[in-house]
Design an enzyme around this catalytic site. Structure first.
Site, PDB file in Angstrom:
ATOM      1  N   ASP A  71       1.019  -1.366   0.237  1.00  0.00           N
ATOM      2  CA  ASP A  71      -0.291  -0.438  -0.150  1.00  0.00           C
ATOM      3  C   ASP A  71       1.047   1.203   0.159  1.00  0.00           C
ATOM      4  OD1 ASP A  71      -1.613   0.511   3.553  1.00  0.00           O
ATOM      5  OD2 ASP A  71       0.806   0.052   2.819  1.00  0.00           O
ATOM      6  N   TYR A  73       2.458   4.986   0.568  1.00  0.00           N
ATOM      7  CA  TYR A  73       3.404   5.138   2.223  1.00  0.00           C
ATOM      8  C   TYR A  73       2.591   6.342   2.865  1.00  0.00           C
ATOM      9  CZ  TYR A  73       7.909   3.982  -0.535  1.00  0.00           C
ATOM     10  OH  TYR A  73       8.836   3.373  -1.479  1.00  0.00           O
TER      11      TYR A  73
END
Length: 228
Positions: A71, A73
């Site tokens: 996913d 940052y």
């Protein structure tokens, strides 16, 4: 009967042609509603205009390589819609440092000055996260909200409709996507995740960049200029 709404993301028509069915599915409509609600209550990364950056960097038929991340940052100014990539001027996260270390040893490139991987994306490297958005400072906060169905459909569309694509799967979550890929017509490269927790278990020395280029060259495709 309720009229199904259709969400129309801003991505190139070539992508819409293969992903069209997804946009009217219930999960995608719920995902859109979830994101609207999240946006009102929290800071979300990446910015809305960058969520589909991976798709907007190339036409569907120009995909040569897929590098799967998890996913985005979740710190300010980091994520811009390309897996592992950060915006110019931002300190390199630990996984990206390790990717660059492998890049230098595999390809002989100079160590990059910027963590922005747009140059790879422009050459047909789809830098795809399994989940395309996240709440600020909360890793995995948009997990299991529908993105995984959409990115799985993306991987399957590439596998079904294109030939001789290299899929680079780092770490267990990415390797769970292997079942979506037809290994008889694509190359699957697997290694431990570049995170400091696992990079020493075989990520270093896995030579993904040179292996990718050897395969592309064998199949009469222009190799990637990996040096940044």
């Amino acid at each position: 009967m309720m009229h199904t709404t259709k969400v129309d993301p801003k991505i190139p028509q070539s992508w819409k042609n293969v992903l069209n069915d997804e946009f009217s599915k219930e999960y995608f409509i719920h995902l859109k509603q979830f994101l609207l609600a999240e946006k009102q209550a929290y800071t979300i990364y990446p910015e809305a205009k960058n969520i589909f950056n991976a798709y907007n960097s190339m036409e569907f038929e120009d995909v040569k390589v897929v590098i799967l991340g998890q996913d985005p940052y979740h710190g300010p100014n980091q994520a811009h819609g390309l897996s592992f990539s950060v915006q110019d001027g931002i300190a390199f996260p630990p996984s990206l440092k390790n990717i660059f270390q492998e890049l230098v040893s595999d390809m002989g490139c100079a160590y990059p000055q910027s963590g922005n991987l747009t140059k790879w994306a422009k050459q047909g490297v789809l830098l795809l996260n399994a989940v395309l958005s996240v709440r600020a400072h909360e890793a995995h906060s948009h997990k299991d909200k529908g993105w995984e169905s959409f990115t799985d459909a993306t991987i399957k569309a590439i596998s079904d409709n294109l030939d001789n694509v290299v899929f680079i799967l780092w770490g267990r979550p990415a390797q769970m996507k292997e079942k979506l890929i037809d290994s008889s017509k694509h190359l699957i490269l697997k290694a431990p995740h570049p995170s400091p927790l696992s990079a020493y278990r075989g990520f270093f020395g896995s030579r993904p960049f040179s292996q990718t280029n050897a395969y592309l060259t064998t199949h009469n495709k222009q190799p990637i200029d990996w040096c940044l």
